[in-house]
Design an enzyme around this catalytic site. Structure first.
Site, short mmCIF file in Angstrom:
data_model
loop_
_atom_site.label_atom_id
_atom_site.label_comp_id
_atom_site.label_asym_id
_atom_site.label_seq_id
_atom_site.Cartn_x
_atom_site.Cartn_y
_atom_site.Cartn_z
N ASN A 187 0.87 -1.18 0.00
CA ASN A 187 0.00 0.00 0.00
C ASN A 187 0.91 1.23 0.00
OD1 ASN A 187 -1.79 2.05 0.50
ND2 ASN A 187 -2.41 1.34 2.54
N LYS A 244 0.13 4.24 -0.21
CA LYS A 244 -0.51 5.41 0.42
C LYS A 244 -0.27 6.65 -0.46
CE LYS A 244 -0.14 3.13 4.85
NZ LYS A 244 0.00 3.21 6.30
N HIS A 289 -9.39 0.99 5.17
CA HIS A 289 -8.11 1.25 5.86
C HIS A 289 -8.36 2.20 7.02
CE1 HIS A 289 -4.02 2.44 6.68
NE2 HIS A 289 -3.64 1.39 5.99
N GLU A 299 -6.76 4.63 8.06
CA GLU A 299 -6.55 6.06 7.74
C GLU A 299 -7.80 6.64 7.07
OE1 GLU A 299 -2.86 5.39 5.66
OE2 GLU A 299 -1.90 4.88 7.57
N GLU A 359 -4.88 -4.77 10.68
CA GLU A 359 -3.86 -3.74 10.88
C GLU A 359 -4.14 -3.02 12.19
OE1 GLU A 359 -2.08 -2.59 6.79
OE2 GLU A 359 -3.79 -1.30 7.17
N GLY A 384 2.93 2.48 10.78
CA GLY A 384 3.88 3.58 10.60
C GLY A 384 4.59 3.98 11.89
N SER A 388 3.91 -1.92 10.33
CA SER A 388 5.37 -1.99 10.51
C SER A 388 5.94 -3.38 10.17
CB SER A 388 5.77 -1.56 11.93
OG SER A 388 5.34 -0.23 12.16
P1 13P Z 1 3.31 0.50 7.64
O1 13P Z 1 3.84 -0.78 7.04
O2 13P Z 1 3.99 1.72 7.10
O3 13P Z 1 3.24 0.44 9.12
O4 13P Z 1 1.78 0.63 7.12
C1 13P Z 1 0.93 -0.44 7.22
C2 13P Z 1 -0.32 -0.12 6.48
O5 13P Z 1 -1.09 0.72 6.90
C3 13P Z 1 -0.57 -0.82 5.22
O6 13P Z 1 -1.86 -0.59 4.77
#
Ligand code: 13P
Length: 251
Positions: free
Chosen positions: A9, A11, A96, A98, A168, A174, A214
């Site tokens: 992803n 983002k 997601h 976010e 997640e 992150g 992560s």
């Molecule tokens: P990170 O791997 O940067 O922690 O992000 C995970 C994520 O949100 C994938 O959709």
């Protein structure tokens, strides 16, 4: 046998030429990954057509990161599932954290999005996960149960067969703070049991459940070795082709 999947992803990262280069690098290294692992990249909307070209003839599948909750019409700035299917895109990430957190996506809205995506024959990567305060209060199983039940329980068994789930934990995204493999396995097993309540054990056993948060080359092997972890949804580490491929080689 359910699918092993590693999905990147991206983002809101990279501009189009960088995304094109990254996609080509991933294609270039993809031969190192065992053939039973499905590789997926999810660039921003602006990149999809160009990345689709870069992936042509390769084993790497293309995903979007979101789609509209409406079919078509006067919804300025939105991108429909039909538009994605016309690129063509094979997968779409929905729910997601976010999107839930910053763009007010509710379970009800996600039901609409998932149905529209499935109607266009897209496969869906549906994300669930608890926030830190929810885990600290011991509410994580309840939160995840509602995210699964209020959304996926509205689907038919046939629709569910096109859904991949990604767990997640929001506190691990992150932050460099990965869930331990035991914490992740426990939730994955719970998700699979919850899916089985509605769709039966066989369907639940066929559902791929990915871990995200992560996930890196250094911890992927331990996570992917867990019985109910079928791969990863990778954020930061998916922006470096070598790291993404190293994760995909970790089964
Ligand atoms: P990170 O791997 O940067 O922690 O992000 C995970 C994520 O949100 C994938 O959709």
């Amino acid at each position: 046998m359910r699918k092993k999947i590693v999905a990147g992803n991206w983002k809101m990262n990279t501009v189009v030429p960088q995304g094109e280069t990254l996609a080509k690098e991933i294609v270039g290294l993809s031969g190192e990954v065992p053939s039973d692992v499905t590789l997926i990249v999810a660039p921003p909307f602006t990149h999809l057509s160009r990345v689709a070209e870069a992936l042509k003839g390769s084993r790497v599948a293309l995903s979007a990161q979101n789609c509209a909750d409406k079919e078509s019409g006067a919804y300025t700035g939105e991108v429909s599932a039909k538009m994605l299917a016309s690129v063509p895109v094979e997968y779409v990430i929905l729910g997601h954290s976010e999107r839930r957190e910053y763009y007010g996506e509710t379970n009800a809205k996600l039901v609409e999005k998932i149905k529209l995506a499935l109607a266009e024959n897209l496969s869906v990567i549906y994300c669930v996960g608890e926030k830190l305060e929810e885990r600290e209060k011991g509410e994580h199983f309840n939160v995840i149960a509602s995210q699964v039940k209020e959304v996926l329980f509205n689907l038919t068994a046939e629709q569910m067969s096109k859904v991949v789930i990604a767990y997640e934990p929001v506190w691990a995204i992150g932050t460099g703070k990965t869930a331990t493999s035991a914490q992740a396995q426990e939730v994955h097993e719970f998700i699979r049991k919850t899916v089985a309540e509605k769709f039966g054990k066989d369907a639940a056993d066929q559902t791929s459940i990915l871990y995200g948060g992560s996930c890196k080359p250094g911890n992927a092997r331990e996570l992917f070795a867990c019985k109910d972890i079928d791969g990863g949804l990778i954020g930061g580490a998916s922006l470096v082709a070598g790291d993404f491929i190293a994760i995909a080689k970790s089964f």
